[in-house]
Design an enzyme around this catalytic site. Structure first.
Site, PDB file in Angstrom:
ATOM      1  N   GLU A   1       0.978  -1.285   0.379  1.00  0.00           N
ATOM      2  CA  GLU A   1       0.150   0.135  -0.531  1.00  0.00           C
ATOM      3  C   GLU A   1       0.699   0.974   0.057  1.00  0.00           C
ATOM      4  O   GLU A   1       2.123   1.604   0.210  1.00  0.00           O
ATOM      5  CB  GLU A   1      -1.135   0.124   1.882  1.00  0.00           C
ATOM      6  CG  GLU A   1      -1.594   0.871   1.273  1.00  0.00           C
ATOM      7  CD  GLU A   1      -2.303   0.838   2.753  1.00  0.00           C
ATOM      8  OE1 GLU A   1      -2.629  -0.384   3.619  1.00  0.00           O
ATOM      9  OE2 GLU A   1      -2.777   1.731   3.710  1.00  0.00           O
TER      10      GLU A   1
ATOM     11  N   CYS B   1      -4.262   2.955   9.166  1.00  0.00           N
ATOM     12  CA  CYS B   1      -2.204   2.262   8.717  1.00  0.00           C
ATOM     13  C   CYS B   1      -2.512   0.734   8.007  1.00  0.00           C
ATOM     14  O   CYS B   1      -2.338   0.143   9.018  1.00  0.00           O
ATOM     15  CB  CYS B   1      -1.196   2.970   9.382  1.00  0.00           C
ATOM     16  SG  CYS B   1      -1.571   5.003  10.139  1.00  0.00           S
TER      17      CYS B   1
HETATM   18  N1  SAH Z   1       8.274   1.604  10.860  1.00  0.00           N
HETATM   19  C1  SAH Z   1       8.251   3.007  11.326  1.00  0.00           C
HETATM   20  C2  SAH Z   1       7.245   3.692  10.094  1.00  0.00           C
HETATM   21  C3  SAH Z   1       5.786   3.235  11.001  1.00  0.00           C
HETATM   22  S1  SAH Z   1       4.134   3.793  10.430  1.00  0.00           S
HETATM   23  C4  SAH Z   1       8.203   3.488  12.288  1.00  0.00           C
HETATM   24  O1  SAH Z   1       7.780   2.320  13.151  1.00  0.00           O
HETATM   25  O2  SAH Z   1       8.277   4.587  12.530  1.00  0.00           O
HETATM   26  C5  SAH Z   1       4.853   5.350  10.986  1.00  0.00           C
HETATM   27  C6  SAH Z   1       4.119   5.592  12.103  1.00  0.00           C
HETATM   28  O3  SAH Z   1       2.319   5.956  12.084  1.00  0.00           O
HETATM   29  C7  SAH Z   1       4.731   5.199  13.178  1.00  0.00           C
HETATM   30  O4  SAH Z   1       4.637   6.565  14.308  1.00  0.00           O
HETATM   31  C8  SAH Z   1       3.747   4.230  13.453  1.00  0.00           C
HETATM   32  O5  SAH Z   1       3.920   3.587  14.897  1.00  0.00           O
HETATM   33  C9  SAH Z   1       2.483   4.848  13.457  1.00  0.00           C
HETATM   34  N2  SAH Z   1       1.057   3.929  13.748  1.00  0.00           N
HETATM   35  C10 SAH Z   1       1.129   2.517  13.169  1.00  0.00           C
HETATM   36  N3  SAH Z   1      -0.390   2.062  13.030  1.00  0.00           N
HETATM   37  C11 SAH Z   1      -0.523   3.679  13.566  1.00  0.00           C
HETATM   38  C12 SAH Z   1      -1.912   3.736  13.806  1.00  0.00           C
HETATM   39  N4  SAH Z   1      -2.554   2.442  13.933  1.00  0.00           N
HETATM   40  N5  SAH Z   1      -2.294   4.413  14.566  1.00  0.00           N
HETATM   41  C13 SAH Z   1      -1.885   5.299  14.685  1.00  0.00           C
HETATM   42  N6  SAH Z   1      -0.306   5.679  14.659  1.00  0.00           N
HETATM   43  C14 SAH Z   1       0.206   4.481  13.723  1.00  0.00           C
END
Ligand code: SAH
Length: 357
Positions: A95, A342
């Site tokens: 995605e 996400c």
């Molecule tokens: N692996 C990387 C990228 C992850 S996605 C990392 O951990 O940073 C980017 C951001 O979105 C990260 O801060 C992750 O923790 C956050 N994230 C993922 N799922 C989420 C959700 N359901 N709600 C809010 N933030 C989320």
């Protein structure tokens, strides 16, 4: 999954030149080929009209130039955000997200198929890691989106599925290629990489000499709370991760971002906001704050029971940080009518696909 050819899009110009010289071609052909792949964003050999057919045929026997196939592209009615579900050559599905801002178009890309970090609120990690993406597969998400939207991409965030620093060699190759003047030449200042916090890779990245922004998924003001949300926090304490972020700032001079997904009843109290401000206290230097906190009201995912706090309490959290000298903003929500959380859209797609079979 089928056996697949190596993609030419994974190769930097120097490597491409070597291959063409070995095939008895002149070096300028490599530059032409690189321009087709990375500037004119070709998705087939047929488009590369200034290269001889014999050369194209020879290359096509060993290398693919295919772009990922868009299998679903829902568009937000609220803000024009588009989500792209792409099928890769080996059948895996990823995605990417395209967002339109006043300052330009931004693309959020995935760095892996799935993820093995196991963060408790994240949909991308529920089935674990399938595999890492190659540099060319990271580039191709941006290229295909630019082709399909016919609009220039000016900002890139590596915040989709996957942990980019768990795919370090391909990530850094991607960063060099996306900012290469022979390619799309996106300024490194317009690129953000988000990590759950792998200290030695953060330090390594600091030494590469790139001008990208690094974002750390912090999500808690202390190790105890962080460990309930992020398994990686049991491996690396904040005492290891935060000095690595400071090292990144010292080496690159780039302000860092701390992401904080706000979850009701888990990390959202005013005391926790004060504790967070104290934790980040030494980022206040010379009268200004050298970091930025990005508050993300959690996107609840079906599989877990997390709740999004009221807007008011996230705002109170933000104000407390600001009053204590820490820059903080609440992430503007984009495409909320097409997202779910996400990585959730991809899961919906996979679920439907399985149901159809
Ligand atoms: N692996 C990387 C990228 C992850 S996605 C990392 O951990 O940073 C980017 C951001 O979105 C990260 O801060 C992750 O923790 C956050 N994230 C993922 N799922 C989420 C959700 N359901 N709600 C809010 N933030 C989320």
């Amino acid at each position: 999954m089928n056996e697949i050819k190596k993609s030419l899009r994974d190769l930097e110009l120097g490597e491409l030149t070597e291959i063409l010289l070995e095939a008895g071609e002149q070096a300028f052909r490599a530059k032409q080929l690189y321009a087709w792949l990375h500037r004119k964003l070709a998705g087939s050999y047929a488009e590369m009209t200034n290269l001889g057919t014999a050369l194209r045929e020879k290359l096509s026997r060993s290398y693919s130039v295919a772009l990922p196939e868009p299998v679903a592209v829902p568009e937000s009615k609220l803000d024009g955000t588009k989500k792209f579900i792409f099928r890769l050559e080996d059948g895996h599905v990823i995605e990417s997200v395209w967002m339109k801002y006043r300052h330009g178009n931004s693309v959020c890309i995935s760095s892996q198929v799935g993820c093995r970090m196991g963060c408790r609120f994240c949909a991308s990690t529920l089935d674990g890691l399938a595999r890492s993406l190659s540099s060319g597969e990271m580039l191709a998400q941006i290229y295909q989106i630019q082709r399909l939207t016919r609009e220039r991409v000016s900002n890139v965030v590596v915040m989709g599925s996957g942990e980019p620093l768990d795919n370090y060699p391909e990530l850094t190759r991607f960063l060099r290629m996306i900012s290469d003047e022979n390619g799309l030449h996106i300024s490194q200042r317009n690129i953000t990489v988000s990590t759950c916090g792998l200290p030695s890779e953060i330090r390594q990245l600091a030494s590469e000499g790139y001008a990208i922004t690094l974002a750390l998924s912090l999500h808690a003001p202390n190790d105890t709370v962080r460990q309930t949300l992020m398994p990686i926090a049991r491996r690396y304490s904040l005492q290891e991760v935060l000095p690595a972020m400071e090292y990144y700032f010292e080496k690159t001079g780039r302000r860092v971002t701390f992401e904080y997904s706000v979850v009701q009843g888990v990390n959202d109290t005013e005391d926790e906001a004060r504790e967070l401000a104290r934790l980040l206290g030494n980022w206040k230097r010379g009268g200004s704050c050298q970091c930025h906190v990005n508050l993300i009201p959690v996107n609840p995912i079906r599989e877990r029971g997390w709740k999004r706090p009221e807007r008011r309490s996230v705002e109170a959290f933000r104000q407390l940080l600001c009053r204590n000298g820490i820059n903080a903003t609440i992430r503007r929500e984009m495409g909320s009518d097409i997202s779910g959380a996400c990585g959730q859209l991809r899961r919906d797609y996979l679920r439907e696909e399985t149901a159809e079979r």
